[in-house]
Design a protein around this motif. Structure first.
Motif, short mmCIF file in Angstrom:
data_model
loop_
_atom_site.label_atom_id
_atom_site.label_comp_id
_atom_site.label_asym_id
_atom_site.label_seq_id
_atom_site.Cartn_x
_atom_site.Cartn_y
_atom_site.Cartn_z
N MET A 1 0.76 -1.36 0.02
CA MET A 1 0.16 -0.04 -0.08
C MET A 1 0.94 1.32 -0.07
SD MET A 1 -2.82 0.84 2.86
CE MET A 1 -4.26 1.90 2.10
N PHE A 2 0.45 2.23 -0.67
CA PHE A 2 1.19 3.58 -0.34
C PHE A 2 1.40 3.98 0.92
CE2 PHE A 2 0.82 4.34 -4.81
CZ PHE A 2 -0.58 4.20 -5.28
N GLU A 3 2.70 4.66 0.92
CA GLU A 3 3.10 5.18 2.28
C GLU A 3 2.32 6.28 2.85
OE1 GLU A 3 6.59 7.78 4.16
OE2 GLU A 3 6.96 7.34 2.09
N VAL A 4 1.57 6.16 4.33
CA VAL A 4 0.82 6.83 5.04
C VAL A 4 1.44 7.87 5.34
CG1 VAL A 4 -0.78 6.97 6.76
CG2 VAL A 4 -0.69 4.90 5.74
N HIS A 5 0.97 9.15 5.26
CA HIS A 5 1.65 10.43 5.53
C HIS A 5 2.77 10.82 4.80
CE1 HIS A 5 -1.14 9.79 8.50
NE2 HIS A 5 -0.16 8.76 9.47
N GLY A 6 3.09 10.12 3.73
CA GLY A 6 4.15 10.64 2.81
C GLY A 6 3.97 11.73 1.86
N PRO A 7 4.99 12.16 1.15
CA PRO A 7 4.81 13.18 0.23
C PRO A 7 3.66 13.03 -0.86
CG PRO A 7 6.91 12.35 -0.05
CD PRO A 7 6.28 11.58 1.10
N PHE A 8 3.58 11.65 -1.24
CA PHE A 8 2.41 11.34 -2.24
C PHE A 8 0.87 11.42 -1.78
CE2 PHE A 8 -0.06 8.34 -4.72
CZ PHE A 8 0.15 8.88 -5.98
N SER A 9 0.98 11.20 -0.37
CA SER A 9 -0.46 11.44 0.38
C SER A 9 -0.89 12.92 0.42
CB SER A 9 -0.53 10.56 1.30
OG SER A 9 0.52 11.10 2.48
N ARG A 10 0.35 13.58 0.72
CA ARG A 10 -0.04 15.07 1.10
C ARG A 10 -0.38 15.80 -0.36
NH1 ARG A 10 4.35 13.91 4.69
NH2 ARG A 10 5.62 15.04 3.24
N GLY A 11 0.43 15.01 -1.49
CA GLY A 11 0.25 15.81 -2.76
C GLY A 11 -1.09 15.18 -3.21
N ALA A 12 -1.58 14.16 -2.89
CA ALA A 12 -2.80 13.64 -3.35
C ALA A 12 -3.98 14.51 -2.68
CB ALA A 12 -3.19 12.22 -3.03
N PHE A 13 -3.79 14.66 -1.43
CA PHE A 13 -4.82 15.73 -0.63
C PHE A 13 -4.83 17.16 -1.25
CE2 PHE A 13 -5.64 18.32 3.30
CZ PHE A 13 -7.20 18.04 3.40
N ALA A 14 -3.48 17.47 -1.35
CA ALA A 14 -3.62 18.89 -2.02
C ALA A 14 -4.39 19.00 -3.36
CB ALA A 14 -2.18 19.40 -2.08
N VAL A 15 -4.02 18.11 -4.09
CA VAL A 15 -5.04 18.02 -5.63
C VAL A 15 -6.38 17.64 -5.28
CG1 VAL A 15 -5.27 16.41 -7.52
CG2 VAL A 15 -3.01 17.20 -6.90
N VAL A 16 -6.83 17.02 -4.44
CA VAL A 16 -8.16 16.88 -4.22
C VAL A 16 -8.85 18.37 -3.70
CG1 VAL A 16 -9.89 15.58 -2.94
CG2 VAL A 16 -8.11 14.63 -3.81
N VAL A 17 -8.19 18.90 -3.01
CA VAL A 17 -8.57 20.52 -2.35
C VAL A 17 -8.78 21.28 -3.58
CG1 VAL A 17 -7.76 22.49 -0.95
CG2 VAL A 17 -7.40 19.98 0.06
#
Length: 120
Positions: A1-17
């Motif tokens: 699974m993707f790393e939790v709290h990593g740069p990819f997850s933060r980037g995904a959140f930013a894109v959704v915002v």
């Protein structure tokens, strides 16, 4: 699974915002006509995605859930100000979306490690 709290997850959140800004605050002339009820699905989906990616990015549920509900209410006020329909039904769809996103995250987190994410 993707790393939790990593740069990819933060980037995904930013894109959704950013996508939520485009969807929620587009001028009325840019919103295509849709069959009855589709707007509720869009609202719910956007807020489910915000909740899910926010948790993935590491935002605590006790902060994320109220912030998203406030954002949902504020988005309805702004939509009314920019000539779009401000509707309680949309706000309810947003809140249901937040709840769905949080439940899905809980399910994903428990599948990966049953001891994780109990009340965080």
């Amino acid at each position: 699974m993707f790393e939790v709290h990593g740069p990819f997850s933060r980037g995904a959140f930013a894109v959704v915002v950013l996508v939520s800004f485009a969807v929620l605050f587009a001028p009325a002339s840019d919103v295509p006509p849709a069959p009855f009820g589709v707007d509720k699905l869009v609202h719910g989906s956007v807020f489910a995605a915000l909740a899910l990616t926010g948790r993935w990015a590491g935002v605590r549920r006790v902060l994320l859930a109220p912030a998203l509900v406030i954002y949902a209410a504020g988005s309805e006020v702004v939509q009314g100000l920019i000539g779009r329909d401000a509707a309680v039904g949309d706000l309810l769809a947003d809140v249901v979306g937040v709840l769905i996103g949080l439940v899905v995250w809980q399910w994903i987190a428990r599948r990966g490690d049953p001891s994780r994410d109990r009340l965080a």
